[in-house]
Design an enzyme around this catalytic site. Structure first.
Site, PDB file in Angstrom:
ATOM      1  N   LYS A 124     134.692  33.515  -3.946  1.00  0.00           N
ATOM      2  CA  LYS A 124     133.243  33.395  -3.772  1.00  0.00           C
ATOM      3  C   LYS A 124     132.546  33.377  -5.143  1.00  0.00           C
ATOM      4  CE  LYS A 124     129.649  35.191  -0.692  1.00  0.00           C
ATOM      5  NZ  LYS A 124     128.514  35.375  -1.600  1.00  0.00           N
ATOM      6  N   SER A 182      88.031  52.922 -35.046  1.00  0.00           N
ATOM      7  CA  SER A 182      88.285  53.772 -33.889  1.00  0.00           C
ATOM      8  C   SER A 182      89.470  53.175 -33.150  1.00  0.00           C
ATOM      9  CB  SER A 182      87.060  53.802 -32.968  1.00  0.00           C
ATOM     10  OG  SER A 182      87.391  54.308 -31.679  1.00  0.00           O
ATOM     11  N   THR A 183      90.171  53.999 -32.399  1.00  0.00           N
ATOM     12  CA  THR A 183      91.207  53.438 -31.517  1.00  0.00           C
ATOM     13  C   THR A 183      90.617  52.343 -30.636  1.00  0.00           C
ATOM     14  OG1 THR A 183      92.499  55.485 -31.429  1.00  0.00           O
ATOM     15  CG2 THR A 183      92.742  53.973 -29.565  1.00  0.00           C
ATOM     16  N   ASN A 184      89.338  52.502 -30.282  1.00  0.00           N
ATOM     17  CA  ASN A 184      88.735  51.619 -29.289  1.00  0.00           C
ATOM     18  C   ASN A 184      88.437  50.215 -29.795  1.00  0.00           C
ATOM     19  OD1 ASN A 184      88.885  53.961 -27.853  1.00  0.00           O
ATOM     20  ND2 ASN A 184      86.690  54.390 -27.911  1.00  0.00           N
ATOM     21  N   THR A 191      94.997  55.999 -28.220  1.00  0.00           N
ATOM     22  CA  THR A 191      94.797  56.838 -29.399  1.00  0.00           C
ATOM     23  C   THR A 191      96.127  57.235 -30.034  1.00  0.00           C
ATOM     24  OG1 THR A 191      92.691  57.713 -28.579  1.00  0.00           O
ATOM     25  CG2 THR A 191      93.850  59.038 -30.217  1.00  0.00           C
ATOM     26  N   THR A 194     110.738  18.704   4.383  1.00  0.00           N
ATOM     27  CA  THR A 194     109.503  19.476   4.522  1.00  0.00           C
ATOM     28  C   THR A 194     109.694  20.444   5.675  1.00  0.00           C
ATOM     29  OG1 THR A 194     108.545  17.813   6.020  1.00  0.00           O
ATOM     30  CG2 THR A 194     108.023  17.615   3.666  1.00  0.00           C
ATOM     31  N   SER A 214     132.218  38.145  -5.780  1.00  0.00           N
ATOM     32  CA  SER A 214     132.402  39.205  -4.794  1.00  0.00           C
ATOM     33  C   SER A 214     133.551  40.114  -5.167  1.00  0.00           C
ATOM     34  CB  SER A 214     132.669  38.596  -3.414  1.00  0.00           C
ATOM     35  OG  SER A 214     132.966  39.598  -2.457  1.00  0.00           O
ATOM     36  N   SER A 215     133.396  41.400  -4.819  1.00  0.00           N
ATOM     37  CA  SER A 215     134.474  42.358  -5.034  1.00  0.00           C
ATOM     38  C   SER A 215     135.435  42.383  -3.852  1.00  0.00           C
ATOM     39  CB  SER A 215     133.888  43.758  -5.237  1.00  0.00           C
ATOM     40  OG  SER A 215     133.168  44.153  -4.064  1.00  0.00           O
TER      41      SER A 215
END
Length: 504
Positions: A333, A149-151, A110, A196, A327-328
């Site tokens: 990396k 209507s909203t519906n 609504t 697999t 990486s920090s």
């Protein structure tokens, strides 16, 4: 006393609704009901205008209903023209910033419907030469929401929004498919080991692997398109519960026809409007396809991360493009950040589908009050999946390269190639060769020759790329590729004859 629609010294206007008077920003195109919804539903911080296609859909529905009401004589020329112009401006991208209600809201949509009604009414008032809030001249409910209507407006708008949104996703899927197939062509003749259960299986080409990924996405382009056609059935004209109360008997079909003309979508009115007003089955189906796509694309990203793992202690068969340091703390990396982000998008979409499922199940009687969360999750899933597909294609797949030395080494030392020899040397002998190869690390081919199980030419024929990566009939003298023939009776096939110059 200040009259409704008037402006105070603090740059506000006073508007009135069921609950009383409220100050609304003087320059806002939304009104008092939208203001209350803003206050009540501070949930996601994602406003309606985050999804422009939803705003466009709402405007198109309001435009179609105004046209239908005008044709039926329920809306005069002046009001109809003002509403239609305001809606056309919204479709073209104007006023979207005034669609401010949170995407997740109570009231079955609504607040979304009233946000649209108020923006259209206030822009219409300007067009007619009146001030915002002077609703005596053009009213959000009496005129913009006439016969609605909203519906019926909200679910119709959500359906249209999905129909306007999903083509971008299928285009992104097609782009990823094309990118994968291009890589397949690039690597057409490169052999590798298939696996697999994370164990060596039998050889394949790199092209077969990439083409399999493309095919699994490709089959869902058509499935997604087919499921989207469910949204062409709408309940416009149902009003509150599907009985069509407050509407002309001709209105429902006429409004749907007008909407179809405006959008190019062949909308049809549901046969049973009471059922259609409470039913959310189309959303469940469509969301399920989105989940299916997410699961598949996530599996592909899992494969890419495995195949690129390393560079010294992993599979290291392929190289993904280096797009940022990884990486920090660890110098040098580089992480598979693009597949990782696509995995996370897939997780989100899978979760969104569960939300849609619960919301669809949670409806009661003649209405499902939870369509706002259904709308939010489906549109969000579509949006982020579209971006993820394009990101994966452009920033990952297109730049993949092979480590051919690694592929050749895996293939040469794998016991999986012994499977190609089973039809000639038998399962027991092949098992013995495989066990020895596994224990000693010696190549299968070397052991077969050493034991005199096959001569070199025969072994080379059986272990040729073509023999190991496609169906063949194995004979005492060689292998023959199987050639399908559609003109034969069932069970019959045509085979190429052996070339005596190449068989041992």
């Amino acid at each position: 006393m200040t009259s409704p629609g008037s402006t105070t010294a603090s740059a506000h206007r006073i508007e009135h609704d069921l609950l009383g008077d409220r100050e609304v920003p003087a320059d806002a195109y939304y009104g008092v009901q939208t203001l209350r919804a803003q206050e009540n539903f501070h949930i996601t911080d994602v406003p309606l205008h985050h999804f422009p296609r939803l705003i466009e859909a709402l405007a198109q529905v309001k435009r179609a209903t105004a046209r239908a009401n005008h044709r039926l004589g329920a809306l005069d020329d002046e009001h109809a023209a003002a509403i239609e112009q305001a809606c056309a401006e919204i479709v073209d991208g104007s006023l979207h910033e005034d669609f401010v209600v949170d995407m997740i809201q109570g009231g079955a949509g609504t607040s979304t419907n009233m946000n649209a009604n108020e923006v259209i009414a206030n822009r219409g008032l300007e067009i007619l030469g009146h001030a915002k809030g002077d609703y005596d001249f053009l009213h959000p409910n009496n005129h913009v929401n006439l016969s609605q209507s909203t519906n019926d407006v909200y679910p119709t708008s959500v359906r249209l929004a999905i129909l306007l949104t999903f083509p971008a996703l299928t285009e992104a899927m097609d782009h990823l498919i094309t990118t994968l197939r291009a890589k397949g062509e690039e690597f057409a003749d490169v052999l590798k080991m298939g696996r697999t259960q994370m164990q060596d299986a039998v050889p394949m080409t790199v092209a077969q692997e990439f083409n399999a990924w493309a095919t699994t996405i490709e089959e869902d382009v058509e499935r997604l398109t087919r499921s989207a056609t469910l949204f062409q059935e709408i309940n416009l004209g149902a009003t509150a519960i599907g009985t069509g109360i407050t509407t002309d008997p001709r209105y429902s079909q006429m409004a749907a026809q007008e909407l179809a003309e405006l959008t190019g979508v062949p909308f049809v009115v549901a046969d049973d409007l009471v059922e259609a007003t409470s039913d959310t089955g189309a959303f469940v189906t469509y969301s399920g396809v989105l989940k299916r796509i997410a699961v598949k694309i996530s599996k592909i990203c899992n494969d890419l991360r495995l195949l690129s793992s390393g560079p010294r202690a992993g599979f290291h068969e392929i190289n993904l493009p280096s797009v940022q340091p990884g990486s920090s703390i660890m110098p040098g990396k580089v992480n598979p950040v693009i597949p990782e982000v696509v995995n996370q998008v897939a997780f989100e979409v899978i979760g969104n589908d569960l939300t849609v499922t619960f919301a669809a199940e949670g409806g009661q009687l003649q209405l499902n009050a939870f369509e706002p969360v259904i709308c939010f999750n489906i549109l969000e899933s579509t949006r982020i999946m579209t971006r993820a597909m394009n990101t994966l294609a452009d920033r990952c797949v297109s730049g993949i390269t092979l480590n051919t030395d690694v592929l050749e080494d895996y293939l040469r030392h794998s016991i999986g190639v012994v499977t190609a020899l089973v039809p000639v040397i038998g399962y027991s002998a092949a098992t013995d060769v495989a066990s020895t190869a596994l224990e000693t690390g010696r190549p299968v081919a070397e052991l077969v020759l050493e034991r005199g199980l096959l001569d070199e030419r025969r072994l080379e024929s059986l272990l040729s790329p073509d023999s190991m990566t496609s169906p063949h009939r194995t004979t005492n003298t060689g292998t023959m590729p199987v050639i399908p023939d559609a003109g034969l009776d069932s069970g019959e096939i045509t085979r190429l004859p052996l070339d005596p110059t190449t068989e041992g």
